[in-house]
Design an enzyme around this catalytic site. Sequence first.
Site, PDB file in Angstrom:
ATOM      1  N   CYS A  58     -11.460   5.772  -4.273  1.00  0.00           N
ATOM      2  CA  CYS A  58     -12.394   6.714  -3.665  1.00  0.00           C
ATOM      3  C   CYS A  58     -11.787   8.110  -3.587  1.00  0.00           C
ATOM      4  CB  CYS A  58     -12.761   6.199  -2.273  1.00  0.00           C
ATOM      5  SG  CYS A  58     -13.727   7.356  -1.301  1.00  0.00           S
ATOM      6  N   CYS A  77     -11.982   9.907  -0.273  1.00  0.00           N
ATOM      7  CA  CYS A  77     -11.117   9.368   0.780  1.00  0.00           C
ATOM      8  C   CYS A  77      -9.667   9.736   0.520  1.00  0.00           C
ATOM      9  CB  CYS A  77     -11.227   7.839   0.820  1.00  0.00           C
ATOM     10  SG  CYS A  77     -12.920   7.238   0.730  1.00  0.00           S
ATOM     11  N   ASP A  78      -9.199   9.487  -0.701  1.00  0.00           N
ATOM     12  CA  ASP A  78      -7.763   9.549  -0.967  1.00  0.00           C
ATOM     13  C   ASP A  78      -7.322  10.758  -1.783  1.00  0.00           C
ATOM     14  OD1 ASP A  78      -7.673   7.215   0.409  1.00  0.00           O
ATOM     15  OD2 ASP A  78      -7.508   5.903  -1.329  1.00  0.00           O
TER      16      ASP A  78
HETATM   17  P1  FAD Z   1     -18.999  -3.058   3.709  1.00  0.00           P
HETATM   18  O1  FAD Z   1     -17.912  -2.355   4.413  1.00  0.00           O
HETATM   19  O2  FAD Z   1     -18.812  -3.448   2.293  1.00  0.00           O
HETATM   20  O3  FAD Z   1     -19.369  -4.353   4.577  1.00  0.00           O
HETATM   21  C1  FAD Z   1     -20.281  -5.308   4.129  1.00  0.00           C
HETATM   22  C2  FAD Z   1     -19.996  -6.641   4.776  1.00  0.00           C
HETATM   23  O4  FAD Z   1     -21.012  -7.583   4.418  1.00  0.00           O
HETATM   24  C3  FAD Z   1     -18.684  -7.269   4.341  1.00  0.00           C
HETATM   25  O5  FAD Z   1     -18.002  -7.753   5.458  1.00  0.00           O
HETATM   26  C4  FAD Z   1     -19.104  -8.421   3.437  1.00  0.00           C
HETATM   27  O6  FAD Z   1     -18.181  -9.476   3.469  1.00  0.00           O
HETATM   28  C5  FAD Z   1     -20.420  -8.822   4.087  1.00  0.00           C
HETATM   29  N1  FAD Z   1     -21.295  -9.557   3.165  1.00  0.00           N
HETATM   30  C6  FAD Z   1     -21.488  -9.347   1.838  1.00  0.00           C
HETATM   31  N2  FAD Z   1     -22.364 -10.229   1.335  1.00  0.00           N
HETATM   32  C7  FAD Z   1     -22.736 -11.031   2.355  1.00  0.00           C
HETATM   33  C8  FAD Z   1     -23.619 -12.146   2.477  1.00  0.00           C
HETATM   34  N3  FAD Z   1     -24.314 -12.614   1.429  1.00  0.00           N
HETATM   35  N4  FAD Z   1     -23.744 -12.741   3.690  1.00  0.00           N
HETATM   36  C9  FAD Z   1     -23.047 -12.293   4.781  1.00  0.00           C
HETATM   37  N5  FAD Z   1     -22.203 -11.231   4.716  1.00  0.00           N
HETATM   38  C10 FAD Z   1     -22.052 -10.605   3.528  1.00  0.00           C
HETATM   39  N6  FAD Z   1     -14.773   5.380   3.305  1.00  0.00           N
HETATM   40  C11 FAD Z   1     -14.479   6.454   4.088  1.00  0.00           C
HETATM   41  O7  FAD Z   1     -15.389   7.046   4.684  1.00  0.00           O
HETATM   42  N7  FAD Z   1     -13.194   6.877   4.246  1.00  0.00           N
HETATM   43  C12 FAD Z   1     -12.127   6.256   3.657  1.00  0.00           C
HETATM   44  O8  FAD Z   1     -10.980   6.676   3.811  1.00  0.00           O
HETATM   45  C13 FAD Z   1     -12.408   5.111   2.835  1.00  0.00           C
HETATM   46  N8  FAD Z   1     -11.418   4.471   2.167  1.00  0.00           N
HETATM   47  C14 FAD Z   1     -11.695   3.336   1.472  1.00  0.00           C
HETATM   48  C15 FAD Z   1     -10.628   2.643   0.896  1.00  0.00           C
HETATM   49  C16 FAD Z   1     -10.869   1.445   0.225  1.00  0.00           C
HETATM   50  C17 FAD Z   1      -9.700   0.704  -0.355  1.00  0.00           C
HETATM   51  C18 FAD Z   1     -12.202   0.970   0.084  1.00  0.00           C
HETATM   52  C19 FAD Z   1     -12.478  -0.332  -0.627  1.00  0.00           C
HETATM   53  C20 FAD Z   1     -13.268   1.686   0.616  1.00  0.00           C
HETATM   54  C21 FAD Z   1     -13.031   2.882   1.311  1.00  0.00           C
HETATM   55  N9  FAD Z   1     -14.064   3.629   1.885  1.00  0.00           N
HETATM   56  C22 FAD Z   1     -13.771   4.704   2.682  1.00  0.00           C
HETATM   57  C23 FAD Z   1     -15.485   3.241   1.708  1.00  0.00           C
HETATM   58  C24 FAD Z   1     -16.023   2.515   2.943  1.00  0.00           C
HETATM   59  O9  FAD Z   1     -15.139   1.478   3.286  1.00  0.00           O
HETATM   60  C25 FAD Z   1     -17.424   1.989   2.682  1.00  0.00           C
HETATM   61  O10 FAD Z   1     -18.277   3.049   2.331  1.00  0.00           O
HETATM   62  C26 FAD Z   1     -18.009   1.301   3.911  1.00  0.00           C
HETATM   63  O11 FAD Z   1     -17.175   0.264   4.375  1.00  0.00           O
HETATM   64  C27 FAD Z   1     -19.402   0.738   3.611  1.00  0.00           C
HETATM   65  O12 FAD Z   1     -19.871   0.068   4.726  1.00  0.00           O
HETATM   66  P2  FAD Z   1     -20.976  -1.074   4.625  1.00  0.00           P
HETATM   67  O13 FAD Z   1     -21.155  -1.563   6.023  1.00  0.00           O
HETATM   68  O14 FAD Z   1     -22.157  -0.567   3.907  1.00  0.00           O
HETATM   69  O15 FAD Z   1     -20.364  -2.203   3.703  1.00  0.00           O
END
Ligand code: FAD
Length: 305
Positions: free
Chosen positions: A132, A135-136
Amino acid sequence: EFDVLIVGGGPAGAAAAVYAARKGVKTGVLTERFGGQVLDTLSIENFISVKETEGPKLVAHLEEHVKTYDVDIMNLQKANALARTDDGKLAVTLENGAKLTSKTVILSTGARWREMNVPGEAEYRNKGVAYCPHCDGPLYKGKRVAVIGGGNSGVEAAIDLAGIVSHVTLFEFDSKLRADAVLQNKLNSLPNVKVILNALTTEVTGDGTKVNGLVYRDRTTDETHTVELEGIFVQIGLLPNTDWLKGTVALSPRGEVEVDAHGKTSLDGVFAAGDCTTAPYKQIIIAMGEGSKAALAAFDHLIRH
Ligand code: FAD
């Protein structure tokens, strides 16, 4: 039976849970892994109002906040189907066969970065291998980085990073970039960017603690080359966790759940938020905003039905 059932417990789902519970409606969160991608993040420096934090720490705060309300958290559970029941409710079936019903559903199952699947990538994740640029990127100020992938996100990342780092090498597997012409023109105008086409990345190298290079094979000559650098941004796709929703709600060609400005999906009573949707820019603070919005939209739906 729930009023609001949230599937996915990352930042979008956690925010939705707090907003729904604060309306006094019966709220549940069903998730494979509470915290989502944030659990895999080391340093977070762009979560506004918190200068710096770590992923697991932010997840602990998220959980603490959600748990101050009457929310039924069902952790380590996976949903594998969503359907409308005969009496007009919504049913979510779990992988273990159980079935939950709710008046509204919020989909917040997030996404995962597509990986190169080469030696060294997993070992050096967060130690030079990044996904990202928002982010980084600033962590690589003045350093040399690679961007893997010549689609729109790869070229955007290279342009973005060129303003921060000393040098960017963009690697594309194909014989040409796939990004929009306007982005390619911008990229070509930058003095500190080099593009290498026909390049298959074969290895991430490091000194045991951090990345120090990348090995690629030139597909036209079959020769192997090593490039010394400090960071690698992998931009070969973000895969939404929506396979289980195919045929139930409208998905974009990339598999993202299509949402309108209120987070509504194509199925009445079903809302979506965060990285699994068509809402642009995948970030924690954006996922939380979208999750909050989806919960308010679900509450609006409840008071009208
Ligand atoms: P997610 O965080 O992906 O959460 C979704 C959840 O749903 C997960 O727990 C998953 O297991 C669960 N799930 C999936 N399918 C199912 C199912 N069928 N049934 C039940 N549960 C399910 N963003 C920033 O703003 N700043 C940063 O510094 C940053 N650094 C990052 C570094 C890394 C290494 C990564 C991978 C991402 C980073 N991001 C950062 C991006 C950020 O993490 C995401 O944008 C954010 O977490 C998205 O949130 P979300 O709730 O939409 O999804």
